[in-house]
Design an enzyme around this catalytic site. Structure first.
Site, PDB file in Angstrom:
ATOM      1  N   GLY A  31     -49.334 -26.071  61.183  1.00 27.11           N
ATOM      2  CA  GLY A  31     -49.894 -24.959  61.965  1.00 27.11           C
ATOM      3  C   GLY A  31     -48.820 -24.056  62.541  1.00 27.11           C
ATOM      4  CG  ASN A  35     -45.489 -13.107  57.237  1.00 26.29           C
ATOM      5  OD1 ASN A  35     -46.712 -13.271  57.301  1.00 26.29           O
ATOM      6  ND2 ASN A  35     -44.894 -12.002  57.655  1.00 26.29           N
ATOM      7  CG  HIS A  37     -46.586 -21.953  57.520  1.00 23.41           C
ATOM      8  ND1 HIS A  37     -46.258 -21.546  58.793  1.00 23.41           N
ATOM      9  CD2 HIS A  37     -46.150 -23.236  57.415  1.00 23.41           C
ATOM     10  CE1 HIS A  37     -45.648 -22.532  59.428  1.00 23.41           C
ATOM     11  NE2 HIS A  37     -45.570 -23.575  58.618  1.00 23.41           N
ATOM     12  CG  ASP A 152     -38.670 -27.723  56.016  1.00 26.63           C
ATOM     13  OD1 ASP A 152     -38.050 -28.013  57.040  1.00 26.63           O
ATOM     14  OD2 ASP A 152     -39.566 -26.846  55.999  1.00 26.63           O
ATOM     15  CB  SER A 187     -38.789 -22.170  61.903  1.00 20.44           C
ATOM     16  OG  SER A 187     -39.092 -23.357  62.610  1.00 20.44           O
ATOM     17  CB  SER A 188     -43.813 -23.572  63.776  1.00 20.30           C
ATOM     18  OG  SER A 188     -44.478 -23.457  62.541  1.00 20.30           O
TER      19      SER A 188
HETATM   20  P1  AMP Z   1     -44.343 -27.019  58.625  1.00 17.46           P
HETATM   21  O1  AMP Z   1     -45.589 -26.422  59.182  1.00 17.46           O
HETATM   22  O2  AMP Z   1     -43.105 -26.677  59.368  1.00 17.46           O
HETATM   23  O3  AMP Z   1     -44.486 -28.495  58.337  1.00 17.46           O
HETATM   24  O4  AMP Z   1     -44.132 -26.336  57.202  1.00 17.46           O
HETATM   25  C1  AMP Z   1     -45.125 -26.394  56.211  1.00 17.46           C
HETATM   26  C2  AMP Z   1     -44.556 -25.909  54.912  1.00 17.46           C
HETATM   27  O5  AMP Z   1     -44.109 -24.558  55.060  1.00 17.46           O
HETATM   28  C3  AMP Z   1     -43.340 -26.714  54.452  1.00 17.46           C
HETATM   29  O6  AMP Z   1     -43.420 -26.920  53.050  1.00 17.46           O
HETATM   30  C4  AMP Z   1     -42.181 -25.818  54.810  1.00 17.46           C
HETATM   31  O7  AMP Z   1     -41.039 -26.019  54.007  1.00 17.46           O
HETATM   32  C5  AMP Z   1     -42.793 -24.451  54.566  1.00 17.46           C
HETATM   33  N1  AMP Z   1     -42.050 -23.425  55.301  1.00 17.46           N
HETATM   34  C6  AMP Z   1     -41.693 -23.448  56.616  1.00 17.46           C
HETATM   35  N2  AMP Z   1     -40.966 -22.365  56.928  1.00 17.46           N
HETATM   36  C7  AMP Z   1     -40.853 -21.636  55.790  1.00 17.46           C
HETATM   37  C8  AMP Z   1     -40.201 -20.389  55.465  1.00 17.46           C
HETATM   38  N3  AMP Z   1     -39.531 -19.705  56.364  1.00 17.46           N
HETATM   39  N4  AMP Z   1     -40.296 -19.946  54.184  1.00 17.46           N
HETATM   40  C9  AMP Z   1     -40.991 -20.657  53.241  1.00 17.46           C
HETATM   41  N5  AMP Z   1     -41.615 -21.830  53.500  1.00 17.46           N
HETATM   42  C10 AMP Z   1     -41.546 -22.312  54.747  1.00 17.46           C
END
Ligand code: AMP
Length: 283
Positions: A31, A35, A37, A152, A187-188
């Site tokens: 969550g 952009n 995600h 990641d 990043s969140s």
């Molecule tokens: P998270 O919500 O942080 O667990 O991320 C969910 C997915 O989104 C993971 O596969 C992350 O690698 C991807 N993600 C997070 N930040 C980015 C970003 N800046 N660009 C592309 N994918 C991202």
């Protein structure tokens, strides 16, 4: 767009999709969508027939309780963004839907040397939690395709191995990192960066780019590492956890570049108390 909370409600919906021969794409998230995600969701919409985005702040992957408690939640905005993007199904389980018998759990993962470097070293238990929740999602949703971010990088490779090692019939895609204008990877956790410190946040990306340029100009890995350490040492608000050059094939830290196509630069550290990570490929 369907918003579904319980796996028991999700099963019949997905079964119906599958019976029509539709390929299912899964985008797992925690969550606070941005952009980055949405580019994963978009990649799924383009390739799969039905896109499922899961939103679940997974407690077992946090090695730091404070990080878990402060993790941003923007649920209503998340749903609006997903709807606008054209996502078909959002799965938002309550904790009990994924961890019904958490106190009885005996299953644990170990990843050998891979689990002891970079994120594995600095976030003990983190990858075990990631593998656990992603396995649960794979078993519940049985996607044909799944999308993870290059942001990641080690997590992407972990899941790639998991799919292979456990014979999941799933194709995984790595989606490029989406960045702010100054290079900061979305990043969140960026939501927690105080405005006055925001300019410093791009230091992580700048170190990666400078490091890569230095290597391409023939400087040694140890010179590059010293330079990055110096940059971080000069700012009291920044703390470097690691800056490593790795072989992307096996995630071993390297001291010399042998295969340029399989080389990545990875960085992690803190801006105040906010942990940030980033990486770039050598080529
Ligand atoms: P998270 O919500 O942080 O667990 O991320 C969910 C997915 O989104 C993971 O596969 C992350 O690698 C991807 N993600 C997070 N930040 C980015 C970003 N800046 N660009 C592309 N994918 C991202």
């Amino acid at each position: 767009m369907k918003v579904i909370n319980l796996k028991s409600d999700l099963f019949p919906v997905l079964q119906k999709e599958r019976s029509k021969g539709r390929k299912i794409g899964l985008v797992p998230t925690m969550g606070a969508l941005h952009n980055g995600h949405l580019s994963l969701v978009n990649a799924s919409i383009k390739e799969a027939d039905t896109t499922v985005c899961s939103i679940f702040i997974n407690p077992t992957q946090f090695n730091n309780q404070e990080d878990f408690e402060n993790y941003p939640e923007t649920f209503e905005e998340d749903l609006n963004k997903l709807k606008q993007e054209g996502c078909d199904i959002v799965y938002v389980p309550p904790r009990e839907d994924l961890y019904e018998n958490e106190n009885d759990r005996i299953t644990d993962f170990s990843f050998g040397e891979f689990g002891r470097v970079l994120e594995g070293k600095y976030r003990p238990g983190h990858f075990g939690g990631v593998a656990l929740v992603v396995s649960k999602l794979f078993n519940i949703i049985s996607p044909d395709l799944t999308y993870f971010g290059q942001k990641d990088l080690q997590q992407f490779h972990l899941i790639r191995h998991l799919i292979e090692d456990l014979s999941y019939n799933i194709q995984i895609r790595c989606v490029p990192t989406v960045r702010e204008k100054d290079g900061l990877a979305l990043s969140s956790r960026n939501l927690r960066i105080p405005e006055e410190l925001r300019p410093l946040a791009s230091t992580f990306y700048k170190c990666l780019i400078t490091g890569r340029d230095m290597l391409k100009n023939g400087q040694s890995i140890s010179d590059v590492k010293n330079k990055v350490k110096e940059v971080f040492a000069n700012s009291p608000d920044l703390k470097l956890e690691y800056f490593e050059i790795i072989d992307t094939g096996n995630f071993k830290i390297i001291k010399q570049i042998r295969n340029e196509n399989k080389t990545s630069l990875c960085i992690a550290g803190y801006l105040n108390n906010i942990r940030l990570i980033d990486n770039v490929n050598y080529i």
